[in-house]
Scaffold this active site. Structure first.
Site, PDB file in Angstrom:
ATOM      1  N   ASP A 103       0.833  -1.204   0.000  1.00 63.13           N
ATOM      2  CA  ASP A 103       0.000   0.000   0.000  1.00 63.13           C
ATOM      3  C   ASP A 103       0.869   1.256   0.000  1.00 63.13           C
ATOM      4  OD1 ASP A 103      -2.610   1.307   0.093  1.00 63.13           O
ATOM      5  OD2 ASP A 103      -1.976   1.995   2.062  1.00 63.13           O
TER       6      ASP A 103
ATOM      7  N   SER B 268      -6.825  -0.879  -0.317  1.00 64.20           N
ATOM      8  CA  SER B 268      -5.800  -0.015   0.280  1.00 64.20           C
ATOM      9  C   SER B 268      -6.081   0.172   1.768  1.00 64.20           C
ATOM     10  CB  SER B 268      -5.816   1.341  -0.448  1.00 64.20           C
ATOM     11  OG  SER B 268      -5.198   2.346   0.318  1.00 64.20           O
TER      12      SER B 268
HETATM   13  N1  URA Z   1      -7.651   6.058   2.098  1.00 66.91           N
HETATM   14  C1  URA Z   1      -6.747   5.056   1.878  1.00 66.91           C
HETATM   15  O1  URA Z   1      -6.042   4.646   2.777  1.00 66.91           O
HETATM   16  N2  URA Z   1      -6.691   4.533   0.650  1.00 66.91           N
HETATM   17  C2  URA Z   1      -7.462   4.946  -0.357  1.00 66.91           C
HETATM   18  O2  URA Z   1      -7.346   4.417  -1.428  1.00 66.91           O
HETATM   19  C3  URA Z   1      -8.379   5.990  -0.133  1.00 66.91           C
HETATM   20  C4  URA Z   1      -8.461   6.538   1.118  1.00 66.91           C
END
Ligand code: URA
Length: 433
Positions: free
Chosen positions: A161, A183
């Protein structure tokens, strides 16, 4: 399959096997799949989506790209909150100390600015000295001793991520339901929590513009969390105008501290308290939301929530005097007013437009490498429903002398009409796993 073949399969709408997704993500995390191939894959997902099994495999591959923390040796129930992103969304800055002051353990992996939205990590870094890249051992110790710790994804915690987030930010692949859900849930499931509160923003400043989309995102994330044995509650909250009045990193820290002192705008205060109350109930620090609200009112009134924020700031290398004396935070040297172009009422604010204007001013990044100007941003003098006179200030711009086209952008974002619109609820819907 080779990365090229996987990208082509997704582009052409064919489902991917879980083992291929797993291998692709692992190779990306190692650096064997370059950013340009992952960017192409994200764009293919943007257009073709992911099936439920694909999304599950994608989220798990992201989660297992790094360590999955076990905080069971930290006494207490560990509960976090995550927002899907908005403009002026400084909820985490006040929610973490509020919850911790009530005895909740808050392990929080946050994000940087994404698309037109601001990021908690950037806001925190506007506090002089504040570090968001602590080692896992410090994170664990601070959750135990201070009650909260707010860090970013690392090379070992949600590393996929960390890379993907920065990549999506600059390749127009942020506003995509499966990529948002994976994510958020990959980093939340890695941080060692027992339960999670999701703040799913809905409206012109959110990635989900409609309530149906926001509900679908909430349900998707709840299902991922439940699949991993976590209790998840989601509130759909209004993002049809910026939350509170401050937009911009240091300006938002000021408003967050004012919230703990009971002096912040009502919308921001209400959304923060509603989310924090859910955390207290999940952590069994309150028997219900009403009891939670009473406890929260108490830690605001007796100063213990602000004291907890100072403790947290000091523990993460920041200057706690910047909290007790807010004039120590970065401030922009110049201010300008954005005048209303007609008499009437504010009937709406294109909130994404406000977020993009703040980015243009320097409060966000256009490229991965860009530095953020912590001091610049906006103070909204008028919000939806407020009456205005022609020439009156809609927004104060905090800037460094180069206003670019920001005044025009803000004027375009404000919609004025002859009557005030009906007030919208701040908490639109509640969902639970
Ligand atoms: N917050 C996140 O951590 N990821 C995203 O893709 C959107 C908002």
């Amino acid at each position: 399959m080779r990365p090229y073949e996987l990208i082509k399969a997704k582009r052409d709408g064919h489902p991917l096997a879980a083992s291929d997704i797993q291998a692709f993500m692992a190779a990306y995390t190692r650096g064997d799949v370059p950013d340009y191939q992952m960017a192409a894959m994200c764009m293919a997902i943007y257009f073709k989506g992911l099936t439920t099994p694909e999304l599950q495999a994608w989220a798990l591959a992201m989660l297992h790209s790094g360590e999955v923390l076990d905080l069971s040796d930290v006494p207490g129930v560990k509960v976090d909150k995550h927002s899907t992103g908005g403009v002026g969304d400084k909820v985490s800055l006040s929610l973490a100390p509020l919850a911790a002051a009530c005895g909740v353990k808050v392990p929080m992996i946050s994000g940087r600015g994404l698309g037109h939205t601001g990021g908690t990590l950037d806001k925190l870094e506007s506090i002089p000295g504040f570090k968001v890249d602590l080692p896992v051992s410090d994170y664990r110790r601070l959750v135990k001793d201070v009650g909260a710790c707010l860090i970013g994804q690392t090379a070992t915690l949600a590393p996929a991520d960390k890379k993907l987030y920065a990549l999506r930010d600059v390749t127009a692949t942020v506003d995509c339901l499966p990529l948002i859900a994976s994510s958020i849930m990959s980093k939340k499931m890695a941080e060692g929590i027992d339960a999670l509160v999701l703040d799913v923003k809905v409206g012109s400043g959110a990635f989900m513009k409609s309530q149906d989309q926001a509900r679908e995102l909430a349900r998707t994330m709840i299902a991922i969390g439940q699949g991993l044995g976590k209790k998840v509650v989601a509130l759909l909250t209004d993002m049809d105008q910026p939350l509170g009045r401050a937009v911009g990193n240091a300006l938002e820290v000021v408003e967050a501290v004012e919230m703990l002192r009971g002096r912040a705008p009502a919308d921001y205060t209400e959304v923060t308290l509603a989310l924090t109350a859910e955390m207290l109930v999940l952590a069994k620090e309150a028997k219900d939301v009403k009891h939670a609200r009473e406890r929260l009112a108490k830690v605001m009134a007796d100063g213990s929530a602000e004291k907890k924020l100072c403790e947290l700031v000091a523990a993460q290398g920041g200057d706690p005097k910047a909290i007790t004396d807010l004039s120590r935070l970065p401030t922009a040297p110049q201010r300008a007013s954005v005048p209303a172009q007609a008499d009437g009422f504010v009937t709406g604010i294109d909130t994404e437009g406000i977020g993009l204007a703040a980015m243009a001013l320097g409060a966000g990044r256009a490229k991965k490498e860009d530095a953020i100007d912590f001091a610049v941003g906006f103070t909204l003098e008028k919000k939806v429903g407020d009456p205005v006179k022609k020439g009156e200030s809609l927004v104060t711009v905090h800037h460094r002398g180069d206003l670019k086209d920001v005044v025009a952008r803000v004027q375009q974002a404000y919609r004025l009409g002859p009557a005030a619109p009906k007030a919208r609820p701040l908490v639109v819907e509640r969902l639970e796993g």
